[in-house]
Structures are given as C-alpha cells and as structure tokens.
Design a protein around this motif. Structure first.
Motif, PDB file in Angstrom:
ATOM      1  N   MET A   1      87.171  13.184 103.288  1.00  0.00           N
ATOM      2  CA  MET A   1      85.833  14.447 104.364  1.00  0.00           C
ATOM      3  C   MET A   1      84.692  13.331 105.432  1.00  0.00           C
TER       4      MET A   1
ATOM      5  N   ARG B   1      81.299  12.284 105.768  1.00  0.00           N
ATOM      6  CA  ARG B   1      79.893  12.901 105.230  1.00  0.00           C
ATOM      7  C   ARG B   1      78.513  11.528 106.267  1.00  0.00           C
TER       8      ARG B   1
ATOM      9  N   LEU C   1      79.062  17.338 106.977  1.00  0.00           N
ATOM     10  CA  LEU C   1      80.306  17.376 106.351  1.00  0.00           C
ATOM     11  C   LEU C   1      81.795  17.798 107.658  1.00  0.00           C
TER      12      LEU C   1
ATOM     13  N   ASP D   1      86.172  17.452 108.154  1.00  0.00           N
ATOM     14  CA  ASP D   1      87.809  17.596 107.705  1.00  0.00           C
ATOM     15  C   ASP D   1      87.728  16.396 108.877  1.00  0.00           C
TER      16      ASP D   1
ATOM     17  N   ILE E   1      87.792  22.079 104.143  1.00  0.00           N
ATOM     18  CA  ILE E   1      86.539  21.517 103.506  1.00  0.00           C
ATOM     19  C   ILE E   1      85.489  23.660 102.276  1.00  0.00           C
TER      20      ILE E   1
ATOM     21  N   GLU F   1      85.308  16.830  96.287  1.00  0.00           N
ATOM     22  CA  GLU F   1      84.048  15.425  97.031  1.00  0.00           C
ATOM     23  C   GLU F   1      83.026  15.005  95.589  1.00  0.00           C
ATOM     24  N   SER F   2      83.232  15.665  94.366  1.00  0.00           N
ATOM     25  CA  SER F   2      81.953  15.659  93.392  1.00  0.00           C
ATOM     26  C   SER F   2      80.906  15.084  93.992  1.00  0.00           C
ATOM     27  N   LEU F   3      80.255  16.560  94.911  1.00  0.00           N
ATOM     28  CA  LEU F   3      78.732  16.232  96.046  1.00  0.00           C
ATOM     29  C   LEU F   3      78.468  17.671  95.512  1.00  0.00           C
TER      30      LEU F   3
END
Ligand SMILES: [Zn+2]
Length: 208
Positions: free
Chosen positions: A1, A3, A18, A20, A121, A143-145
């Motif tokens: 992704m 960002r 964000l 894709d 996403i 995404e651990s976001l």
C-alpha cells in the motif's frame, strides 16, 4: 500500500493518502487544507480518489474536503454526530482567524465498526467520541496502522475544551477502543509525529 502523510494548513493537520498499488484507488483522510499538495501527491502516484474520510468536523481537518470532492467526485464520509460542529464553521474560522470554508453534511455517516473500502484497502471505522462527539479513527489491521485523528497523540491526547469535547468519553474511547489494538500498531495522529499503541500504553502520561 502507498501511504503519504503530510501536514496541511495553519494548524498543521496531518493529511494522509492511502493508495492501492495495483488498482491506483485511494482514500484521502483529513484534507484540511493545501489542495495543491494533495493533488500533486495523488498525481505522483497516479491515484484516483474513491473515498474522502474526515476524522472529525474541526476546521483544520475538513476545510478542503468539499473542494477535493468537487475535483474528484469522491464521497465525503464523516460521523453525523459532528454536524453541529460543521454548522458552526463561521465560529471555528474565527477561532483561528481564517476565511470560513464551505462544508457540507457527509454523503455517508459510517457506523461504528463499519469498513471503508476501496480496491485493495480495507479500513475499519472506530467511533471514538471525546475530542468531538463524532470523532472516528481508521484502523487497517493488514497494515498495522491506525489513523487516530485528534483522539490520541504521541505522548498526549486530544483537547476536550472545545464544544462537543468530553474528557471522560475521550479517555474511555482510548482505553476501550485503541489501547487493546496490537502494540506494534503504528499510530498516525491528527497532528505531530507518529507513535505506536505499545509506546502510548507504556508512557502516555494521560493513560499510564
Ligand atoms: Zn480537532
């Protein structure tokens, strides 16, 4: 992704794009100001905006959402509980001494835990009232976001002295919805530097 996060406007609100990579579809979060920079960043990655998400209806987060919609045609999402704030844009503009931006009600008011998606996403909306009644965070587990708006900052929390603010609700939102996320989750706050959930659990003076 893809960002990209960059500060926009007088109050340096973090706007995040964000994108894709395969489909070039994008979500723009908190287009507060600086449409030229937002458009340049989108063009750099050849991205098409499909969703515009506003974490809360404070002027520094919402001011250019309508402009971005008029350019891209994408829907504007924010929590309808912030409509009273959107309705007092004159007053908000006076707080910081700027021209009143044109704003509109959301095209869609996402429910708590609803997913905002573009191709590739998937972002979950966490309703986290406190800084404002309609404040939301966007959580992207893959995404651990976490995009935290003005709910949680590195070493601090959102202010609650403005209309609609509620300190106890803010602390409850953070404790119940944000701190249980995995410690490695990267947090992009609405202002200032990034942090992680683990770091804030350990050292945020409002939470320890
Ligand atoms: Zn705010």
């Amino acid at each position: 992704m893809i960002r990209e996060t960059f500060p926009v406007g007088l109050l340096q609100c973090n706007c995040t794009i964000l994108g894709d990579e395969p489909s070039r579809e994008a979500i723009v979060v908190d287009p507060g100001y600086d449409i030229p920079r937002i458009l340049t960043t989108l063009a750099k990655h050849q991205l098409t905006v499909r969703q515009i998400v506003v974490t809360h209806a404070h002027i520094d987060h919402i001011a250019s959402a309508l402009d971005l919609q008029q350019i891209t045609g994408a829907p504007i999402l924010y929590n309808a509980a912030d409509l009273p704030l959107a309705a007092m844009m004159d007053e908000q503009a006076a707080w910081i001494g700027v021209e009143t931006p044109k704003v509109k009600p959301p095209d869609h008011s996402p429910a708590d835990s609803e997913h905002v998606r573009v191709r590739g996403i998937d972002a979950q909306v966490l309703h986290t009232p406190g800084h404002t009644e309609g404040s939301v965070c966007l959580y992207l587990p893959a995404e651990s976001l976490l995009l935290a708006g003005d709910t949680l900052f590195a070493g601090s929390i959102g202010r609650t002295d403005l209309p609609g603010g509620n300190f106890n609700k803010l602390i409850q939102s953070i404790r119940e919805r944000l701190l249980p996320l995995p410690g490695a989750t990267m947090v992009i706050p609405g202002h200032g530097p990034a942090t992680t959930i683990g770091e804030e659990r350990l050292s945020n003076p409002f939470l320890v």
